[in-house]
Enzyme design. Structure first.
Site, PDB file in Angstrom:
ATOM      1  CG  HIS A  61      -1.866   1.134   1.298  1.00 45.04           C
ATOM      2  ND1 HIS A  61      -3.145   1.075   0.800  1.00 45.04           N
ATOM      3  CD2 HIS A  61      -1.727   2.380   1.815  1.00 45.04           C
ATOM      4  CE1 HIS A  61      -3.748   2.233   0.998  1.00 45.04           C
ATOM      5  NE2 HIS A  61      -2.912   3.042   1.620  1.00 45.04           N
ATOM      6  CG  HIS A 109     -10.488   3.173   2.385  1.00 37.31           C
ATOM      7  ND1 HIS A 109     -11.114   3.127   3.598  1.00 37.31           N
ATOM      8  CD2 HIS A 109      -9.196   3.485   2.662  1.00 37.31           C
ATOM      9  CE1 HIS A 109     -10.255   3.417   4.561  1.00 37.31           C
ATOM     10  NE2 HIS A 109      -9.089   3.639   4.011  1.00 37.31           N
ATOM     11  N   GLY A 557      -2.097   8.894  -8.676  1.00 34.02           N
ATOM     12  CA  GLY A 557      -2.673   7.569  -8.868  1.00 34.02           C
ATOM     13  C   GLY A 557      -2.580   6.720  -7.624  1.00 34.02           C
TER      14      GLY A 557
END
Length: 759
Positions: A61, A109, A557
């Site tokens: 992430h 998310h 992005g």
């Protein structure tokens, strides 16, 4: 316990793997070996906070370790002369006019929304807003593209009911967005069973900022003070980025603890406070505390500036007073901002925070060098080289391109197109989104010119793009559209991504603007599988090729991998948010028919291919061959439609549901019917002409008094007059034979209430 040492130097391979699993680090054996080697070189064992900090920074992430190589390969040098910041800070920054810039970002998310739909979606909104605010910008628009499971089925192999997830996600977006006073104006909703356990929640935000008030996410100079402003720090969100960087298998206590808890009642004053401070010019750098918490924010900000930091956690306001040092350091509690100011401005920043009833903490100091040291209760819990922390491994993962056969399966023709049409408009992916979007406030701030719906009172239809007027004293506007075509990308990752971008361009052009910038949220399965990595590489390559062709900057992005459950991957879903510019918002176009006796023209070469279409999918055909869109033709459409805009009363791109849905939606917005003949469209079957979704086609409503000029000016494009508006019925003929003859209201009724049973 303040901290404990971990004897990593003595661990063998099995010990390292077990430690990674036991502590929720989500690091591979090779990565754990690299950590062990670092501390062997340092001549000491790590403290627990250091291990957790490394895991945060090296997570998929935060580090983009599986995607960075290909992102750099295909998306570098996509700047323009009006690009201010691209792929450098927490959000992209693009020139709006000579004095102002707009800021934009999109994030996923996904994993949090799969485990706790309401909270996961809500904090997705909060996080994306802070990404824009930390650049010094006032948020002016929210966007959300949602990809949900099969809500129509009660049978599912999933962690939670797809219907429960859908309702929770929409509720979370509604309650957070509405309470912070930012209009939710654009987005999309797509349904497929591949998203049953892995819903995708892609949230975007656009802001406006004076150019002389743009704030960077990198430290300014040594000696500056680091401050924490916003909400309290708790145990919520611990290991959130590690959780989001692994395959979802089950809902457990640890996975629920990884979900952050959002509080919009703190977000709004926090936003107001930092913008007030920025207006005074006292903020030198700022970064949102999102994924990775203070660990990632502080490390990334000072490293980007070429500095180190000395930090103390003692002054941080806690939700739980018994938190250990490593928990405070990596907590992902929401509504917090890391702010850098000059020493003489600390008190002023404190006054502003107190004015807005926010928690305020002095963390430490920016220092020369590349070390970060963190103390808690007079104990040093981190003493590390920032470069090691921030330079995660970068993988050039192997991939295989999909072997695409040039074959197309043709479903049978419907026996009765009238009955078929009534069912078709009410399908999940064709029906109206009123039940979702009407829960969002899309007019707060009073700057929404064209909202997500447009049309006559009580007869609204979908807009292609929304239009925002950011400044009171200027008519210049921003156009916003967002979505993806996973049905195409799953067939052909390269051409399917081109189709996604082509649709975004047509949405902007149909609404009267010119495409200006792009951000993406790239959602894929497990990158350790070569076929999944192949999807990703081809999709990124397509984005690069398209944006170079159209001179569009990709300014920000996000990549979300590991969207799989029990070895079932989502459809590859590259979401594109595109922003356009219109010089005068009063010239914006909408999608609904304006009057009777207008001429209906179809612009663009027919694709004549049902692959990936909703028509094919409802006939259980999911494969096929997808031709590449004609990008030169699309460039000409941009030029002609922009130049001769006064001839056009309304416009709507042909995409989901094909030509049939485009025409029907134009009718739904005013109740005005139409009579068309498909004979001139192409030589293909009627179902192909009506329901093909690929290509560059746009439906235009032309005022008869301008028809002659229109046809003369558009002669370089493929244009076909297919009929005219009028009456209150939808009539479709082909070579003199009637195919469809239905009242507009009957079709609209089915379309409008298609989602009623699910939300």
């Amino acid at each position: 316990m303040i901290y404990r040492h971990i004897k990593i130097r003595d661990m063998n391979d099995d010990d390292l793997i077990n430690m990674s699993k036991r502590h929720g680090l989500s690091l591979s054996l090779d990565e754990m070996k690299a950590v062990r080697d670092y501390f062997i070189k340092e001549g000491r064992d790590p403290i627990d906070a250091e291990i957790h900090a490394i895991a945060q920074s090296w997570s998929e992430h935060c580090s983009y370790k599986s995607s960075k190589f290909y992102l750099k390969k295909y998306l570098t040098n996509l700047k323009t002369d009006y690009t201010i910041l691209a792929m450098e800070d927490d959000a992209g920054v693009v020139e709006f006019d000579k004095d102002y810039a707009y800021v934009l970002k999109m994030e996923s998310h996904n994993h949090p929304s799969a485990v706790e739909p309401y909270g996961g979606a809500a904090t997705g909104i909060g996080g994306i807003v802070r990404d824009v605010v930390c650049m010094g910008a006032q948020p002016i628009a929210l966007v959300d593209s949602l990809f949900m499971g099969d809500v129509a089925s009660q049978k599912y192999d999933a962690l939670l009911s797809p219907r429960y997830i859908f309702q929770g996600v929409v509720g979370g977006i509604r309650d957070y967005g509405n309470r912070i006073g930012v209009p939710n104006v654009a987005g999309s909703v797509y349904f497929d069973q591949s998203y049953n356990s892995n819903p995708l929640v892609n949230a975007g935000c656009i802001g406006i900022v004076r150019k002389d008030r743009i704030v960077r996410s990198k430290s300014y100079k040594a000696g500056d003070k680091l401050l924490l402003v916003g909400g309290k720090t708790g145990r919520d969100g611990i290991h959130g980025v590690n959780f989001a960087s692994a395959t979802l298998t089950r809902i457990s206590k640890s996975s629920r603890n990884a979900i952050q808890l959002g509080n919009p009642i703190v977000e709004h004053p926090m936003m107001r406070a930092v913008l007030e401070a920025n207006e005074l010019g006292i903020i030198k750098a700022m970064k949102d505390l999102g994924g990775g918490g203070l660990s990632s924010a502080a490390t990334e900000m000072v490293f980007a500036g070429g500095f180190g930091a000395e930090i103390s956690l003692d002054d941080i306001k806690l939700k739980d007073t018994d938190m250990s040092g490593w928990e405070i350091w990596i907590s992902e509690s929401q509504e917090r901002m890391l702010v850098e100011v000059l020493p003489e401005d600390v008190e002023k920043m404190k006054e502003i925070a107190e004015k807005w009833s926010l928690d305020f903490s002095i963390l430490g100091t920016v220092v020369e060098g590349k070390k970060i040291t963190v103390r808690y209760k007079n104990k040093k819990i981190i003493d590390m080289d920032i470069e090691f922390l921030d330079k995660a491994p970068v993988y050039q993962r192997p991939f295989e391109r999909k072997n695409i056969e040039k074959k197309v399966s043709i479903p049978s023709e419907p026996e009765d197109l009238n009955d078929f049409a009534l069912n078709f408009v009410s399908r999940l992916n064709n029906s109206a989104r009123f039940n979702v979007v009407r829960q969002y406030d899309h007019t707060v701030r009073g700057s929404t010119i064209v909202g997500p719906f447009s049309g006559r009172p009580n007869l609204e239809t979908h807009s292609d793009a929304t239009v925002i007027k950011p400044l009171e004293d200027s008519m210049r506007g921003l156009l916003i559209t967002s979505g993806s075509r996973p049905n195409f990308v799953s067939i052909d990752p390269y051409n399917g991504t081109l189709e996604t971008l082509s649709e975004a361009v047509r949405n902007i052009v149909s609404t009267g603007g010119k495409p200006n910038s792009v951000v993406d949220a790239l959602n894929f399965g497990n990158p350790e599988r070569q076929d999944i990595m192949g999807q990703f590489v081809e999709s990124v390559r397509a984005i690069g090729d398209f944006c170079r062709k159209f001179s569009l900057p990709v300014v920000a992005g996000n990549v979300s991998f590991y969207n799989e459950f029990r070895n079932k991957d989502i459809m590859p879903t590259p979401t594109i948010m595109m922003v356009g510019i219109i010089d005068d918002v009063t010239k914006a176009r909408t999608t609904y028919f304006k009057k009777n006796k207008s001429q209906i023209y179809l612009v663009g070469t027919p694709c004549d291919n049902l692959s990936g279409s909703e028509y094919a999918r409802m006939n259980n055909i999911f494969d096929g061959f997808l031709p590449a869109p004609n990008l030169s033709e699309l460039q000409l459409e941009i030029e002609k439609i922009g130049k001769f805009s006064p001839y056009i009363l309304s416009a709507h791109d042909v995409s989901d549901g094909g030509l049939f849905m485009a025409l029907a939606e134009m009718s739904f917005g005013s109740g005005i019917g139409f009579n068309i003949d498909l004979g001139n469209v192409s030589a293909s079957r009627s179902s192909v002409k009506l329901f093909s979704e690929c290509g560059n086609q746009i439906v235009l409503e032309i005022d008869p008094i301008h028809e002659e000029e229109f046809t003369a000016e558009f002669k370089d494009l493929k244009i076909v007059r297919i009929g005219e508006t009028g009456g209150d019925r939808i009539i479709i003929d082909e070579y003199g034979m009637n195919l469809v003859d239905l009242p507009v209201q009957d079709l609209r009724e089915r379309w409008e209430h298609g989602l009623d049973a699910y939300i």
